[in-house]
Design an enzyme around this catalytic site. Structure first.
Site, short mmCIF file in Angstrom:
data_model
loop_
_atom_site.label_atom_id
_atom_site.label_comp_id
_atom_site.label_asym_id
_atom_site.label_seq_id
_atom_site.Cartn_x
_atom_site.Cartn_y
_atom_site.Cartn_z
N GLU A 165 0.86 -1.19 0.00
CA GLU A 165 0.00 0.00 0.00
C GLU A 165 0.89 1.24 0.00
OE1 GLU A 165 -4.06 1.49 2.25
OE2 GLU A 165 -3.33 -0.54 2.49
N GLU B 75 -2.31 0.45 13.56
CA GLU B 75 -3.50 0.80 12.77
C GLU B 75 -4.78 0.45 13.52
OE1 GLU B 75 -5.04 0.04 8.18
OE2 GLU B 75 -3.59 -1.33 9.08
#
Length: 887
Positions: free
Chosen positions: A466, A737
């Site tokens: 990502e 996260e």
């Protein structure tokens, strides 16, 4: 004695290669005296360091301005070096000496000045699907040693240059990641010391990078182009004033290099047996190399680098060598970091070794790579043999704490491995510590989250497939990031890419630079980065120009929202991420429970309010009036849609309460009821948060500003799931996260989206600086020209020490509580003033040093308030002490 120091141009010290037509000068004052203000200044600019040939002078300008002084009357020329110096007068009309001389140098300002041509390895050597990276080479002759030599370079892909056998510059991942179709950065290098009289040679390494390499999670390649290429030009200036230019062109040659594969996600494969030693030195025999191909590519998008370079910032030695239960050999670096491993080995020719980088061990203590998804993060090296050799990658980076070693033998030596920490070389500006070691570790984790994710763009994670510039994450964290480091050049560059990638209708892609699909754009709280980020940089650095440059983008975003749906005062249509990863989400959903229409309308109101303020700052009076009216109508629509007649918020979630309070959308009874509801929701959750990406950054701020700092501290100090300190107790060294990235039983939340280095929840740093230490902006005086220090002790903390390096100098706020006594040290930089609030103070009992407060030098005024004493301070260092308690 008053002196002028820390001269900067466009935030940079002695930069080479600027393309800013009207550069801005900033400086700081230093004085041991208190209450120092600048009355006037004078700037001189010269073509020579001794100022014999003065090009421009401001004359004596009566102004307190000492940051971003625009040299609007100076007509700059390409490649010219400009020396400058500053002197100032204080309010008593005393002048400083001239500052030390500083300089800046312009780059190539016109496309016509580029004689270089784009060159690429021929397709017959390496076709567009080839993974092997090319080497390029060119040579030139000089009749004498030049007086001055400059190199200007960029690439399609990534490049690294060598001149006469030595590396050029100390930047990495150049030319950086921009919206390549519209903006491609050029780096400028002073190579005077590397040029020899006679024969010289330039060698180049090219890598895929973001331009043609693998990006995103769909295994996409060649997003911006399918061929790597180099554009490079050298300008030589001799003693007699003559000049010579050497540039990339058809006479260059190319060869397949030893890098067999290089991808940002996957790592690098390197065969040392294929090294072409000395290829960047004069006299190298390249007769068996291929001629390069000239390719057609525009030069219109070339811009000078605005951001600070990505550099090697520090080194980390591994803590220990592990043997996992599964028999794997693993290095533990002790810190989740971003960069790469530098290693040495003595192996026979053809020996292959591998390093696989990952973040965490599984609950059994074995290698865990599932959360990397498609990213391999693997370095493969094939030894050339013949003695000790060493290696480090060029065109990739990894996010990792652990490294699995294969092929190094049973007992590799820790001394053979070094972790190289890589990130944009932003000046460290913020420092925070307190009496609670868990909070200190949290602060460490926030800082390292920023280090790992500010690698030329603000990435969402540095390890999996990502690593994209998510807009929502950036706006959520930007204020905290501006405490920790000087991020103004970083966001100046990124916001120009946001403008470049913005849709014609004003919509904003989810990620910048945009590499997602054409429909992946314009979620609330994500697209609002177009407005929130420029306003925050203006507030933190006093940078009015960023508002001027981004105003069309800011306005475009607001007008985009205005066109959505049936009601121009509500935003209740389209796709939104909502309160992403909110803990009140339904099973199998990433979206929290808060109504996305409430979130979208709340951020709509906030962006309109900031745009209205921006228009006011820029003197756009009519725009300011119109957006003020629009803001009022959105507030009214929000009230009608989401607040009941009795003053209750119709969406009963923590995030809904937080946004309504933070953005001023509830007043009077509704504000009281919303605050009470938020407190009740916290109580019902055992005083734990249920917020996601949207609500979390503001949660503690809202509580503290509503007079419930005790509740904010309770949230901050929780150590069980979900909380910031839960991660700390689980051994985190960066921000996760997910609140439960690693569960209490050692299992993982998910393998699909579970980064252990993801800065968004690090926005709690904002609360640490603004409320715990109390260093806060005064919106009317951006850049900390005037500011507030209002600490709010609590949570059992006995001391806190914080500092912030601003455009004017260092602000310090330190408090210490012993028994019923509070001692506080404050530093106010010269040419600024501060409003200080002393908590639980009784004015007659407050001493500054050993003098009653009202009689202390530098104290402009004092006022007893209900629970605190308000003090207006001029510049200087102060020490306050008093007994705590009621008056």
């Amino acid at each position: 004695m008053l002196t002028v120091q820390k001269l900067r141009v466009e935030y940079k010290e002695n930069p080479v290669g600027l393309d800013v037509r009207f550069p801005r000068i900033s400086w700081q004052l230093q004085s041991e005296k208190r209450d120092v203000l600048q009355q006037s200044y004078e700037i001189e600019v010269s073509a020579e360091a001794d100022f014999r040939r003065r090009l421009w002078s401001s004359g004596r300008v009566y102004s307190e301005q000492s940051s971003h002084v625009e040299l609007a009357e100076l007509m700059v020329r390409s490649r010219q070096r400009y020396y400058y110096r500053v002197r100032v007068w204080d309010m008593e009309d005393r002048s400083t000496e001239w500052s030390e001389t500083a300089f800046w140098e312009m780059g190539l300002l016109a496309q016509e000045e580029w004689q270089a041509e784009w060159i690429s390895a021929p397709l017959s050597l390496l076709d567009v699907e080839a993974e092997q990276c090319p080497l390029l080479r060119g040579s030139f002759h000089t009749a004498a040693k030049p007086l001055k030599a400059r190199m200007y370079a960029t690439a399609l892909g990534l490049y690294e240059l060598e001149l006469n056998g030595s590396r050029v510059g100390d930047g990495y991942l150049t030319p950086g990641w921009t919206s390549y179709g519209q903006r491609l950065q050029v780096q400028a290098y002073d190579i005077t010391a590397q040029i020899a009289a006679g024969e010289n040679a330039v060698g180049a390494w090219l890598g895929n990078g973001w331009y043609k390499g693998n990006l995103g999670w769909d295994n996409r390649r060649h997003i911006f182009g399918s061929r790597t290429a180099l554009l490079m030009q050298i300008h030589l200036t001799y003693e007699d004033g003559s000049e010579q230019i050497f540039a990339t062109g058809e006479n260059w040659t190319a060869a397949a290099g030893p890098i067999l594969m290089s991808e940002l996600y996957h790592g690098e494969s390197y065969d040392a047996r294929l090294e072409l030693s000395g290829f960047s030195r004069a006299g190298y025999d390249d007769s068996r190399w291929s001629r390069v191909e000239l390719i057609t590519h525009s030069k219109e998008m070339l811009v000078a680098q605005a951001n600070v370079p990505v550099r090697k910032i520090e080194q980390i030695k591994p803590l220990k060598l592990l043997k996992t239960p599964a028999g794997e050999t693993v290095l533990d670096m002790g810190q989740n970091m971003v960069g790469w491993m530098q290693f040495s080995l003595d192996a026979p020719r053809g020996r292959q070794v591998e390093l696989v980088h990952f973040e965490v061990l599984d609950r059994d203590g074995n290698v865990y790579t599932d959360n990397l998804r498609g990213a391999r993060q693997k370095i493969t090296y094939i030894a050339k043999g013949g003695g000790p050799e060493s290696y480090e990658p060029r065109f990739t980076f990894q996010g990792f704490r652990y490294v699995q070693l294969t092929g190094f033998g049973e007992e590799p030596s820790l001394q053979d491995f070094t972790g190289i920490v890589l990130h944009s070389d932003m000046e460290r500006t913020g420092f925070f510590a307190c009496s609670n070691p868990l909070i200190n570790q949290l602060q460490h984790n926030i800082l390292w989250g920023q280090k790992g994710n500010f690698v030329d763009v603000p990435t969402d994670c540095p390890q999996r497939d990502e690593r994209l510039g998510w807009t929502g994450d950036a706006q959520m964290f930007i204020r905290t990031s501006a405490y920790l480091m000087n991020v103004a050049p970083f966001f100046t560059k990124w916001l120009k890419d946001l403008s470049a990638d913005q849709l014609d209708n004003g919509g904003v892609p989810f990620v910048i630079p945009n590499v997602l699909g054409e429909n992946e754009h314009s979620s609330s709280a994500w697209g609002d980065a177009a407005v929130i980020c420029p306003w925050t940089i203006y507030q933190c650095y006093g940078d009015k120009r960023i508002l001027e440059e981004q105003y069309p983008s800011m306005q475009g975003w607001v007008e985009y929202i205005r066109q959505q749906g049936q009601d121009e005062y509500l935003w209740d249509t389209g796709f939104h991420f909502g309160d992403w990863l909110g803990l009140d989400a339904k099973p199998d959903s990433y979206k929290g429970a808060t109504d996305t229409a409430l979130i979208a309308t709340a951020f709509y109101a906030y962006s309109v309010q900031l745009l209205q303020k921006t228009a006011g700052v820029l003197g756009r009076t009519e725009d300011a009036r119109q957006y003020s009216e629009l803001h009022s109508r959105i507030k009214e629509a929000f009230k009608h849609e989401f607040i009941t007649p009795s003053g209750r918020l119709s969406v009963p979630t923590q995030t809904a309460c937080v946004l309504a309070l933070m953005f001023g959308l509830v007043e009077g009874t509704a504000k009281e009821r919303t605050t009470d509801k938020l407190l009740k929701l916290l109580e019902e959750s055992g005083h734990h948060l249920t917020t996601g990406f949207v609500g979390t950054p503001y949660l503690n701020l809202v509580l503290s500003e509503a007079g419930h700092t005790d509740a904010a501290y309770k949230l901050l100090l929780q150590t069980d799931y979900p909380s910031w300190l839960y991660q700390v107790t689980q051994g985190a060294t960066t921000i996760w996260e997910h609140w439960d990235g690693i569960k209490e039983d050692g299992s993982f939340w998910s393998k699909d989206m579970n980064s252990f280095n993801h800065y968004a929840y690090g926005a709690i740093g904002d609360f640490l600086y603004r409320h715990v230490a109390g260093i806060e902006l005064d919106e009317a005086y951006p850049g900390y020209k005037a500011f507030v220090i209002k600490p709010q002790p609590g949570g059992g903390l006995t001391w806190t020490a914080a500092a912030l390096e601003t455009m004017y100098g260092r602000i310090c706020s330190e408090w210490n509580i012993t028994a019923d006594q509070l001692e506080m040290s404050v530093s106010v930089p010269p040419n600024t003033s501060a409003t200080l609030y002393l908590p639980k103070a009784d004015l007659p009992r407050v001493l500054e040093g050993d003098v009653p407060l009202e009689h202390a030098a530098g104290v402009h005024s004092t006022e007893q308030l209900e629970h605190e004493v308000k003090v207006i301070l001029g510049s200087g260092d102060y020490k306050f002490s008093y007994k705590l308690g009621a008056q």
